[in-house]
Motif scaffolding. Sequence first.
Motif, PDB file in Angstrom:
ATOM      1  N   PRO A 149      11.677  -3.899   4.128  1.00 54.03           N
ATOM      2  CA  PRO A 149      10.659  -3.305   3.256  1.00 54.03           C
ATOM      3  C   PRO A 149      11.265  -2.585   2.047  1.00 54.03           C
ATOM      4  O   PRO A 149      12.346  -2.007   2.131  1.00 54.03           O
ATOM      5  CB  PRO A 149      10.001  -2.284   4.176  1.00 54.03           C
ATOM      6  CG  PRO A 149      11.152  -1.775   5.008  1.00 54.03           C
ATOM      7  CD  PRO A 149      12.128  -2.941   5.153  1.00 54.03           C
ATOM      8  N   ASP A 150      10.567  -2.633   0.950  1.00 53.47           N
ATOM      9  CA  ASP A 150      10.866  -1.712  -0.149  1.00 53.47           C
ATOM     10  C   ASP A 150       9.996  -0.485   0.118  1.00 53.47           C
ATOM     11  O   ASP A 150       8.932  -0.322  -0.464  1.00 53.47           O
ATOM     12  CB  ASP A 150      10.529  -2.346  -1.497  1.00 53.47           C
ATOM     13  CG  ASP A 150      10.733  -1.385  -2.666  1.00 53.47           C
ATOM     14  OD1 ASP A 150      11.216  -0.254  -2.431  1.00 53.47           O
ATOM     15  OD2 ASP A 150      10.389  -1.752  -3.804  1.00 53.47           O
ATOM     16  N   THR A 151      10.455   0.376   1.023  1.00 51.73           N
ATOM     17  CA  THR A 151       9.633   1.507   1.462  1.00 51.73           C
ATOM     18  C   THR A 151       9.254   2.419   0.309  1.00 51.73           C
ATOM     19  O   THR A 151       8.089   2.814   0.170  1.00 51.73           O
ATOM     20  CB  THR A 151      10.365   2.304   2.553  1.00 51.73           C
ATOM     21  OG1 THR A 151      10.589   1.445   3.681  1.00 51.73           O
ATOM     22  CG2 THR A 151       9.539   3.500   3.004  1.00 51.73           C
ATOM     23  N   LEU A 154       6.681   0.532  -1.912  1.00 57.05           N
ATOM     24  CA  LEU A 154       5.375   0.327  -1.274  1.00 57.05           C
ATOM     25  C   LEU A 154       4.626   1.643  -1.090  1.00 57.05           C
ATOM     26  O   LEU A 154       3.415   1.709  -1.328  1.00 57.05           O
ATOM     27  CB  LEU A 154       5.566  -0.366   0.074  1.00 57.05           C
ATOM     28  CG  LEU A 154       6.032  -1.827   0.021  1.00 57.05           C
ATOM     29  CD1 LEU A 154       6.406  -2.327   1.414  1.00 57.05           C
ATOM     30  CD2 LEU A 154       4.954  -2.715  -0.591  1.00 57.05           C
ATOM     31  N   ARG A 157       3.313   3.038  -4.567  1.00 61.68           N
ATOM     32  CA  ARG A 157       2.167   2.443  -5.248  1.00 61.68           C
ATOM     33  C   ARG A 157       0.832   2.730  -4.553  1.00 61.68           C
ATOM     34  O   ARG A 157      -0.202   2.260  -4.991  1.00 61.68           O
ATOM     35  CB  ARG A 157       2.369   0.943  -5.422  1.00 61.68           C
ATOM     36  CG  ARG A 157       2.291   0.079  -4.190  1.00 61.68           C
ATOM     37  CD  ARG A 157       2.537  -1.389  -4.580  1.00 61.68           C
ATOM     38  NE  ARG A 157       2.322  -2.304  -3.484  1.00 61.68           N
ATOM     39  CZ  ARG A 157       2.470  -3.636  -3.592  1.00 61.68           C
ATOM     40  NH1 ARG A 157       2.842  -4.160  -4.753  1.00 61.68           N
ATOM     41  NH2 ARG A 157       2.252  -4.412  -2.565  1.00 61.68           N
ATOM     42  N   ARG A 158       0.889   3.530  -3.488  1.00 59.18           N
ATOM     43  CA  ARG A 158      -0.351   3.972  -2.833  1.00 59.18           C
ATOM     44  C   ARG A 158      -0.824   5.253  -3.501  1.00 59.18           C
ATOM     45  O   ARG A 158      -0.056   6.217  -3.660  1.00 59.18           O
ATOM     46  CB  ARG A 158      -0.108   4.209  -1.343  1.00 59.18           C
ATOM     47  CG  ARG A 158       0.300   2.960  -0.578  1.00 59.18           C
ATOM     48  CD  ARG A 158       0.588   3.263   0.873  1.00 59.18           C
ATOM     49  NE  ARG A 158      -0.602   3.758   1.564  1.00 59.18           N
ATOM     50  CZ  ARG A 158      -0.602   4.149   2.837  1.00 59.18           C
ATOM     51  NH1 ARG A 158       0.522   4.132   3.527  1.00 59.18           N
ATOM     52  NH2 ARG A 158      -1.715   4.581   3.410  1.00 59.18           N
ATOM     53  N   VAL A 211       9.560  -4.045  -5.277  1.00 61.96           N
ATOM     54  CA  VAL A 211       8.314  -3.803  -5.999  1.00 61.96           C
ATOM     55  C   VAL A 211       8.550  -3.791  -7.509  1.00 61.96           C
ATOM     56  O   VAL A 211       7.882  -4.499  -8.265  1.00 61.96           O
ATOM     57  CB  VAL A 211       7.657  -2.474  -5.548  1.00 61.96           C
ATOM     58  CG1 VAL A 211       6.473  -2.128  -6.464  1.00 61.96           C
ATOM     59  CG2 VAL A 211       7.171  -2.589  -4.107  1.00 61.96           C
ATOM     60  N   SER A 236       3.370  -6.792   6.851  1.00 65.98           N
ATOM     61  CA  SER A 236       2.864  -5.632   6.119  1.00 65.98           C
ATOM     62  C   SER A 236       3.789  -5.202   4.984  1.00 65.98           C
ATOM     63  O   SER A 236       3.419  -4.344   4.177  1.00 65.98           O
ATOM     64  CB  SER A 236       2.674  -4.458   7.086  1.00 65.98           C
ATOM     65  OG  SER A 236       3.896  -4.144   7.737  1.00 65.98           O
ATOM     66  N   VAL A 237       4.990  -5.778   4.898  1.00 66.98           N
ATOM     67  CA  VAL A 237       5.943  -5.380   3.852  1.00 66.98           C
ATOM     68  C   VAL A 237       5.914  -6.317   2.647  1.00 66.98           C
ATOM     69  O   VAL A 237       6.693  -6.143   1.709  1.00 66.98           O
ATOM     70  CB  VAL A 237       7.385  -5.309   4.405  1.00 66.98           C
ATOM     71  CG1 VAL A 237       7.462  -4.344   5.564  1.00 66.98           C
ATOM     72  CG2 VAL A 237       7.902  -6.688   4.804  1.00 66.98           C
ATOM     73  N   VAL A 239       5.269  -7.824  -0.833  1.00 64.31           N
ATOM     74  CA  VAL A 239       5.010  -7.205  -2.132  1.00 64.31           C
ATOM     75  C   VAL A 239       4.072  -8.061  -2.967  1.00 64.31           C
ATOM     76  O   VAL A 239       3.038  -7.602  -3.442  1.00 64.31           O
ATOM     77  CB  VAL A 239       6.324  -6.956  -2.891  1.00 64.31           C
ATOM     78  CG1 VAL A 239       6.046  -6.477  -4.318  1.00 64.31           C
ATOM     79  CG2 VAL A 239       7.182  -5.941  -2.144  1.00 64.31           C
ATOM     80  N   ASP A 245       8.196 -13.414  -2.579  1.00 62.63           N
ATOM     81  CA  ASP A 245       9.168 -12.406  -2.165  1.00 62.63           C
ATOM     82  C   ASP A 245      10.490 -13.053  -1.755  1.00 62.63           C
ATOM     83  O   ASP A 245      11.577 -12.593  -2.137  1.00 62.63           O
ATOM     84  CB  ASP A 245       8.623 -11.582  -1.003  1.00 62.63           C
ATOM     85  CG  ASP A 245       7.586 -10.559  -1.445  1.00 62.63           C
ATOM     86  OD1 ASP A 245       7.209 -10.567  -2.636  1.00 62.63           O
ATOM     87  OD2 ASP A 245       7.158  -9.747  -0.598  1.00 62.63           O
ATOM     88  N   HIS A 269       4.178  -8.200  11.255  1.00 63.96           N
ATOM     89  CA  HIS A 269       5.410  -7.430  11.102  1.00 63.96           C
ATOM     90  C   HIS A 269       6.202  -7.339  12.405  1.00 63.96           C
ATOM     91  O   HIS A 269       7.430  -7.293  12.387  1.00 63.96           O
ATOM     92  CB  HIS A 269       5.060  -6.019  10.608  1.00 63.96           C
ATOM     93  CG  HIS A 269       6.241  -5.194  10.222  1.00 63.96           C
ATOM     94  ND1 HIS A 269       7.073  -5.518   9.176  1.00 63.96           N
ATOM     95  CD2 HIS A 269       6.734  -4.027  10.742  1.00 63.96           C
ATOM     96  CE1 HIS A 269       8.028  -4.607   9.053  1.00 63.96           C
ATOM     97  NE2 HIS A 269       7.846  -3.694   9.999  1.00 63.96           N
TER      98      HIS A 269
END
Length: 290
Positions: A149-151, A154, A157-158, A211, A236-237, A239, A245, A269
């Motif tokens: 993930p790009d934690t 991600l 952007r929330r 992202v 869920s990860v 992008v 991706d 995931h």
Amino acid sequence: MELLHRYTKDGLNLVGAYWEPKEKKACVVFTHGMFDNVIENNFIELIGENLSKEGYGFIFGHNRGYGVINSIIVRDPVTKKAGNKIIGSTYEKFGESIYDVDLWIETAKELGYKKIILASHSFGCLKNLYYLSKKGIEIIDGLILISAPDTAGLVGRREESKKMFLEAEQNIKAGNSKKIMEGKMLNIFPISSRTFYTFRKGSILDIFPLVEKPKSFGIFSDINKPILVILGEKDSVIVDTPEKDLEELKKRAIGTNDFSSKLIYGASHKYIKKERELSFTIVEWMKDRY
């Protein structure tokens, strides 16, 4: 499968699950993600069994982020005095993960393995990339990233993250860095202010910028060993789209001439009901190279 009890260099007692093969071609050292552990992981046992049948060792090493909140035995490295420390994914400090990854790599060496493939799932991928950025790529012979993930990207952007970062910052400045946030991680798990604050852009875990896609992609682009990237179609990860991706990561893997990717259709995931395909992908990739 054998359970290994080992101490990190900073004194934490962690448990690792080890599948020993009859021959030792190579060892896959696995770093799990947030809230995970060997008991509740649905795919790790199958991977361990199948790798060991083909002559590969497999270590699923707990890190200080296992479970949600846990009490870990800690021993002072100097005095050897033992106590307990409350950590888990709720309270962990990302930078300290370097001790955990190092523990299981060193354990693999002690067990007699000459070739080490560093594998991970989810948040564990960021820990492994951070480890390599600090310790050097020459330590490993290959890299496997599962649902990386790009934690920072991600979370960033929330819209609700802005309020949460402000809350975390205020708590830290007030000396309450361990205070539990009002909002929950993934809308499910409690998270401390200090842990959530490291999810911001520009922090030490902002190491896989899928992202924003900057010109420089960091340590991932420097890796000159074989790389396998696995992604679930319903992950869920994701992008953009899973296909985009994986194509982006292929373009960014400029340091290696051996990049492989696998999109597992229908997989979430956690790869529930797709464990066999996940295991097969890893085993076949290993057999082709080591």
